[in-house]
Design an enzyme around this catalytic site. Structure first.
Site, PDB file in Angstrom:
ATOM      1  N   MET A 268      11.576  -4.672  -5.342  1.00  0.00           N
ATOM      2  CA  MET A 268      12.597  -5.061  -6.319  1.00  0.00           C
ATOM      3  C   MET A 268      13.797  -5.779  -5.689  1.00  0.00           C
ATOM      4  O   MET A 268      14.895  -5.728  -6.234  1.00  0.00           O
ATOM      5  CB  MET A 268      13.060  -3.832  -7.101  1.00  0.00           C
TER       6      MET A 268
ATOM      7  N   HIS B 258       2.713 -10.623  -9.992  1.00  0.00           N
ATOM      8  CA  HIS B 258       3.670 -10.627 -11.108  1.00  0.00           C
ATOM      9  C   HIS B 258       2.920 -10.356 -12.411  1.00  0.00           C
ATOM     10  O   HIS B 258       1.895 -10.991 -12.686  1.00  0.00           O
ATOM     11  CB  HIS B 258       4.370 -11.993 -11.169  1.00  0.00           C
TER      12      HIS B 258
ATOM     13  N   ASN C 186       3.098 -12.487  -3.799  1.00  0.00           N
ATOM     14  CA  ASN C 186       3.687 -11.550  -4.764  1.00  0.00           C
ATOM     15  C   ASN C 186       2.697 -11.376  -5.910  1.00  0.00           C
ATOM     16  O   ASN C 186       1.894 -12.276  -6.186  1.00  0.00           O
ATOM     17  CB  ASN C 186       5.000 -12.107  -5.300  1.00  0.00           C
TER      18      ASN C 186
ATOM     19  N   GLU D  29      -4.525  -5.650 -11.980  1.00  0.00           N
ATOM     20  CA  GLU D  29      -3.776  -5.942 -10.747  1.00  0.00           C
ATOM     21  C   GLU D  29      -4.403  -5.234  -9.548  1.00  0.00           C
ATOM     22  O   GLU D  29      -4.444  -5.776  -8.446  1.00  0.00           O
ATOM     23  CB  GLU D  29      -2.316  -5.492 -10.883  1.00  0.00           C
TER      24      GLU D  29
ATOM     25  N   GLY E  80       4.129   2.196  -6.304  1.00  0.00           N
ATOM     26  CA  GLY E  80       3.193   1.878  -5.215  1.00  0.00           C
ATOM     27  C   GLY E  80       1.727   1.909  -5.575  1.00  0.00           C
ATOM     28  O   GLY E  80       0.873   2.043  -4.692  1.00  0.00           O
ATOM     29  N   SER E  81       1.382   1.754  -6.874  1.00  0.00           N
ATOM     30  CA  SER E  81      -0.045   1.806  -7.210  1.00  0.00           C
ATOM     31  C   SER E  81      -0.790   0.588  -6.656  1.00  0.00           C
ATOM     32  O   SER E  81      -1.953   0.691  -6.272  1.00  0.00           O
ATOM     33  CB  SER E  81      -0.258   1.954  -8.714  1.00  0.00           C
ATOM     34  N   ASN E  82      -0.135  -0.560  -6.588  1.00  0.00           N
ATOM     35  CA  ASN E  82      -0.806  -1.725  -5.975  1.00  0.00           C
ATOM     36  C   ASN E  82      -1.033  -1.496  -4.486  1.00  0.00           C
ATOM     37  O   ASN E  82      -2.069  -1.891  -3.949  1.00  0.00           O
ATOM     38  CB  ASN E  82      -0.001  -3.004  -6.230  1.00  0.00           C
TER      39      ASN E  82
HETATM   40  C1  GRF Z   1       3.378  -4.355 -10.887  1.00  0.00           C
HETATM   41  O1  GRF Z   1       3.144  -4.457 -12.254  1.00  0.00           O
HETATM   42  C2  GRF Z   1       3.623  -5.719 -10.284  1.00  0.00           C
HETATM   43  O2  GRF Z   1       3.021  -6.763 -10.994  1.00  0.00           O
HETATM   44  C3  GRF Z   1       5.123  -5.871 -10.402  1.00  0.00           C
HETATM   45  O3  GRF Z   1       5.643  -4.592 -10.204  1.00  0.00           O
HETATM   46  C4  GRF Z   1       4.664  -3.615 -10.557  1.00  0.00           C
HETATM   47  C5  GRF Z   1       4.518  -2.721  -9.374  1.00  0.00           C
HETATM   48  O4  GRF Z   1       3.743  -1.593  -9.650  1.00  0.00           O
HETATM   49  N1  GRF Z   1       5.610  -6.859  -9.471  1.00  0.00           N
HETATM   50  P1  GRF Z   1       3.340  -0.598  -8.480  1.00  0.00           P
HETATM   51  O5  GRF Z   1       4.623  -0.152  -7.796  1.00  0.00           O
HETATM   52  O6  GRF Z   1       2.461  -1.339  -7.526  1.00  0.00           O
HETATM   53  O7  GRF Z   1       2.638   0.538  -9.140  1.00  0.00           O
END
Ligand code: GRF
Length: 193
Positions: A94, A113, A111, A178, A19-21
């Site tokens: 996922m 990626h 999304n 990201e 969940g870092s994004n």
């Molecule tokens: C990220 O690298 C994103 O590009 C991919 O999955 C990863 C998710 O990372 N789809 P996080 O869970 O947001 O840390």
């Protein structure tokens, strides 16, 4: 596809793990010029670390065992309607979203990626880029369609691959960009009718 202008748009973020994004989408949504707010978090995994970021920011979250079938789709669509969601951001979610869901939601789904799409769709992107001796990799924010990692590209950013890079160091570099480009992509899309 209609774009969203006017007031701040309501975003739902779908996660499965770290969940870092999500963390940075929440952080960046609080910036003065942000065109979006995070209204809802959905996880298919009750143990997802990212849920703690939702909790900390008092954002409503739901754990849904998404099964890519009509029942899960209907359950999700009901929630998204209830929270008046304008746009979904998949962030490390996922599960593959069904065509039925995409068709019925009628609003943009993004999304992020970790590769320079159209190169390296699917999993293990860093390993494959390194094995192919790529000079660059990066990250791409794109619209979700029923074809995996194939929708229109909204924003893409490169990082250089050095000889000493490995999967871990490349992942770290890409994750760092990201955390900025996901919010930039959403704002870019929302500001460009
Ligand atoms: C990220 O690298 C994103 O590009 C991919 O999955 C990863 C998710 O990372 N789809 P996080 O869970 O947001 O840390």
């Amino acid at each position: 596809m209609a774009k969203l202008i006017g007031n701040k748009s309501n975003i739902a973020v779908f996660i499965s793990g770290r969940g870092s994004n999500l963390k940075y989408l929440i952080k960046n949504s609080k910036c003065k010029n942000s065109l979006f707010r995070i209204k809802l978090v959905i996880s298919n995994n009750s143990e997802a670390n990212g849920l703690k970021y939702a909790e900390k920011s008092k954002i409503k979250f739901y754990v849904i065992k998404y099964n890519n079938n009509n029942t899960s789709d209907a359950q999700l669509l009901r929630l998204l309607k209830k929270f008046k969601i304008d746009l979904i951001c998949l962030a490390g979610f996922m599960k593959i979203i069904s065509k039925n869901f995409i068709d019925k939601f009628h609003k943009p789904i993004f999304n992020i990626h970790p590769s320079l799409l159209p190169k390296y769709k699917g999993l293990n992107t860093h390993l494959r880029a390194l094995k192919n001796n790529e000079k660059f990799s990066g990250s791409t924010v794109h619209l979700v369609t029923s074809r995996l990692d194939s929708g229109k590209i909204i924003l893409q950013k490169k990082v250089k691959i050095y000889k000493l890079d490995n999967v871990k160091s490349l992942e770290k570099k890409i994750l760092k960009i990201e955390h900025k480009i996901y919010s930039d992509a959403v704002n870019k899309f929302l500001s460009n009718p």
